[in-house]
Design a protein around this motif. Structure first.
Motif, short mmCIF file in Angstrom:
data_model
loop_
_atom_site.label_atom_id
_atom_site.label_comp_id
_atom_site.label_asym_id
_atom_site.label_seq_id
_atom_site.Cartn_x
_atom_site.Cartn_y
_atom_site.Cartn_z
N THR A 23 12.65 58.30 112.57
CA THR A 23 12.63 57.16 113.29
C THR A 23 13.12 57.35 115.03
O THR A 23 12.48 57.31 115.84
N THR A 24 14.44 58.01 114.83
CA THR A 24 14.92 58.33 116.22
C THR A 24 14.29 59.24 116.86
O THR A 24 13.97 59.32 118.19
N ASN A 50 11.15 60.26 116.78
CA ASN A 50 9.65 59.79 117.41
C ASN A 50 10.07 58.97 118.52
O ASN A 50 9.42 59.13 119.38
N GLN A 51 10.99 58.22 118.60
CA GLN A 51 11.34 57.65 119.92
C GLN A 51 11.76 58.54 120.93
O GLN A 51 11.27 58.40 122.15
#
Length: 336
Positions: free
Chosen positions: A327-328, A330-331
């Motif tokens: 999640t983090t 890919n950001q």
């Protein structure tokens, strides 16, 4: 005088309610930081003030950022920190997290007001540490100057935050990757290793890295040879010295190569003449005082061996996903 009485009252109040370890309690977590200070907690920290940005980065990698109640002032003032962290934490984006100090200074009163059970810093006076400990607030001092220190500090913070398994997983992955790079580098004869000059940011093209430094570790893992043999961290040199070293390759820290190309006296330096000048940017992804010393080494190895930019960037993306989680991660990789 009124201020002194208020501060004393606050200290008394917090000493009665801060959830740190007390002399009469059995310590569940005990370790020693890199500066030799004993750190004791009776349970994993729930509220953390972190004043050292490499350690804040480690907390995000450990996925313990929800425990942060205070962060370094540089997080808001330094674009290289604010941009990535604001992307992955709306509290930073909106500047809602308190900033009770920086890498170099700590505001004791502001820290106490946040009621943490753990403070992580790079520098703190013995008196301040003693005052915090007397109130049950543990203090951990970090350095992050060498590869071995970065791994130890990650594992220590894992224990102190209750993320020991995650820390062990990331440390094992990093060791495996570096061991593989070290084996590959060892197979390259010394005479075939590119002579490499490293320079820090903000136009300091004559500020380099010596042999006793994290960036030197990165150069060695990348299989290149640091032209600077000084046994210090960040020595300053002059144009004559750089010319005498005549590096094959120059690696810059977030500065334009034109800083070298514009200097006529350096035009015959091999790296300048052959335009073999490369840049580690954005800096966030290559911070040598974090586990991302690995990504820095990967990029440097790619430049030294003629690997395509896309190939080395893909390896960096994979590592960022591993370090921060999907999640983090890919950001963050949208910034690459």
């Amino acid at each position: 005088m009124k201020h002194i009485f208020m501060m004393a009252a606050l200290l008394v109040y917090l000493s009665a309610c801060t959830p740190g370890q007390r002399p009469d309690e059995e310590a569940a977590i005990t370790l020693t930081d890199i500066q030799g200070n004993k750190v004791v907690l009776n349970k994993p920290a729930e509220k953390i003030v972190c004043l050292f940005d490499p350690m804040m980065d480690a907390i995000y990698m450990l996925q313990m950022q929800h425990k942060l109640v205070g962060i370094p002032a540089e997080t808001y003032s330094d674009k290289e920190l604010f941009t990535p962290f604001s992307l992955i934490d709306e509290r930073i984006r909106d500047k809602r997290l308190a900033i009770p100090g920086s890498n170099e200074t700590a505001n004791l009163e502001s820290i106490i007001a946040l009621k943490p059970d753990l403070v992580i810093a790079k520098h703190m006076s013995a008196g301040s540490i003693r005052s915090l400990r007397e109130m049950g607030i543990a203090v951990y001092l970090a350095s992050s100057e060498k590869y071995s220190q970065v791994l130890k500090e990650l594992e220590d913070i894992g224990q102190l935050t209750g993320a020991g398994e995650r820390a062990a997983e990331l440390a094992a992955y990093t060791r495996q990757q570096f061991d593989a790079m070290q084996s590959a580098a060892a197979a390259v004869p010394e005479k075939d290793r590119k002579k490499t000059y490293f320079t820090w940011a903000h136009g300091r093209i004559y500020a380099t890295t010596g042999r006793n430094s994290m960036m030197n570790d990165c150069l060695e893992f990348a299989g290149v040879r640091n032209v600077c043999t000084a046994p210090v961290d960040q020595p300053d040199i002059n144009a004559e010295t750089l010319i005498s070293w005549n590096p094959d390759m120059i690696v810059m820290w977030n500065d334009p190569a034109d800083l070298f190309y514009a200097k006529k006296e350096l035009s015959r330096v091999t790296a300048v003449e052959k335009k073999a000048i490369f840049n580690l940017m954005p800096m966030f992804f290559y911070n040598p005082h974090t586990l991302k010393s690995l990504t820095a080494a990967v990029r440097i190895r790619g430049w030294a061996t003629g690997q395509t930019t896309e190939a080395s960037l893909e390896a960096v993306r994979e590592m960022i996903l591993k370090y921060y989680g999907p999640t983090t991660g890919n950001q963050l990789i949208t910034l690459l």
